[in-house]
Design a protein around this motif. Sequence first.
Motif, short mmCIF file in Angstrom:
data_model
loop_
_atom_site.label_atom_id
_atom_site.label_comp_id
_atom_site.label_asym_id
_atom_site.label_seq_id
_atom_site.Cartn_x
_atom_site.Cartn_y
_atom_site.Cartn_z
N LEU A 17 24.15 145.87 -37.91
CA LEU A 17 23.18 145.67 -38.99
C LEU A 17 23.63 146.40 -40.26
CD1 LEU A 17 20.55 144.47 -40.03
CD2 LEU A 17 19.34 146.46 -39.06
N GLN A 18 24.20 147.58 -40.09
CA GLN A 18 24.70 148.34 -41.24
C GLN A 18 25.81 147.56 -41.96
OE1 GLN A 18 26.04 152.27 -40.17
NE2 GLN A 18 26.96 152.63 -42.17
N ARG A 19 26.73 146.93 -41.20
CA ARG A 19 27.79 146.12 -41.82
C ARG A 19 27.19 144.94 -42.56
NH1 ARG A 19 30.17 146.86 -36.88
NH2 ARG A 19 29.94 144.67 -36.31
N ARG A 20 26.19 144.28 -41.93
CA ARG A 20 25.54 143.13 -42.57
C ARG A 20 24.95 143.56 -43.91
NH1 ARG A 20 22.27 138.26 -42.27
NH2 ARG A 20 23.10 137.53 -40.31
N VAL A 23 27.41 144.12 -46.90
CA VAL A 23 28.04 142.98 -47.58
C VAL A 23 27.04 141.89 -47.95
CG1 VAL A 23 30.32 143.39 -46.56
CG2 VAL A 23 28.71 141.84 -45.41
N ARG A 24 25.76 142.15 -47.69
CA ARG A 24 24.73 141.13 -47.89
C ARG A 24 24.67 140.62 -49.32
NH1 ARG A 24 18.78 140.84 -48.46
NH2 ARG A 24 18.16 138.92 -47.39
N GLU A 25 24.68 141.51 -50.30
CA GLU A 25 24.57 141.06 -51.68
C GLU A 25 25.78 140.22 -52.09
OE1 GLU A 25 22.92 139.86 -54.88
OE2 GLU A 25 21.81 141.09 -53.45
N THR A 26 26.96 140.56 -51.60
CA THR A 26 28.16 139.76 -51.88
C THR A 26 28.02 138.37 -51.25
OG1 THR A 26 29.46 141.78 -51.89
CG2 THR A 26 30.68 139.72 -51.72
N TYR A 77 30.45 137.62 -44.57
CA TYR A 77 29.95 137.94 -43.23
C TYR A 77 31.04 137.76 -42.17
CZ TYR A 77 25.06 138.50 -44.67
OH TYR A 77 23.88 138.95 -45.22
N ILE A 78 32.07 137.00 -42.47
CA ILE A 78 33.23 136.92 -41.57
C ILE A 78 34.21 138.04 -41.92
CG2 ILE A 78 35.32 135.58 -41.02
CD1 ILE A 78 32.93 134.55 -39.51
N THR A 79 34.58 138.14 -43.18
CA THR A 79 35.56 139.16 -43.58
C THR A 79 35.01 140.58 -43.38
OG1 THR A 79 34.89 139.08 -45.90
CG2 THR A 79 36.68 137.60 -45.22
N TRP A 83 29.46 138.33 -38.58
CA TRP A 83 29.28 137.22 -37.64
C TRP A 83 30.34 137.30 -36.54
CZ3 TRP A 83 29.02 133.03 -41.98
CH2 TRP A 83 27.73 133.00 -42.52
N GLU A 84 29.88 137.36 -35.30
CA GLU A 84 30.80 137.37 -34.16
C GLU A 84 31.08 135.96 -33.67
OE1 GLU A 84 31.36 139.59 -29.89
OE2 GLU A 84 29.31 139.28 -30.61
N HIS A 85 30.06 135.12 -33.68
CA HIS A 85 30.20 133.76 -33.16
C HIS A 85 29.58 132.78 -34.15
CE1 HIS A 85 30.40 130.42 -30.37
NE2 HIS A 85 29.13 130.19 -30.60
N VAL A 86 30.31 131.71 -34.45
CA VAL A 86 29.82 130.69 -35.38
C VAL A 86 29.94 129.33 -34.72
CG1 VAL A 86 30.17 129.60 -37.61
CG2 VAL A 86 30.50 132.06 -37.39
#
Length: 96
Positions: A17-20, A23-26, A77-79, A83-86
């Motif tokens: 969640l911290q990683r999300r 980068v959320r605003e980007t 969210y990938i870089t 996201w682990e699985h898409v």
Amino acid sequence: MPQFLILAKDYTDAYALQRRLSVRETHLKRMRVEKAEGHFIVGGAKLNKEGNMYGSMLVVQLENEEAVRQWINEDPYITGNVWEHVEILPFKIAEV
């Protein structure tokens, strides 16, 4: 142009969640640009019982599934290892 449903699941480690959030605003800035260009139609975060984000749902329109995969691979969210699985599914918005 073909439409696709993207279902993404976040990593589940203690820092996911911290990683999300980092980068959320980007990610959102990119979605605003993609919406203006006609690629991003609608989307949002999947929420757990506590109201925390744990994944995403997007509807996009691009030339083909390969273009969607490339488009996803450029997302923060990938870089940013969110996201682990898409999953990519052909989709068509109902015209009602």
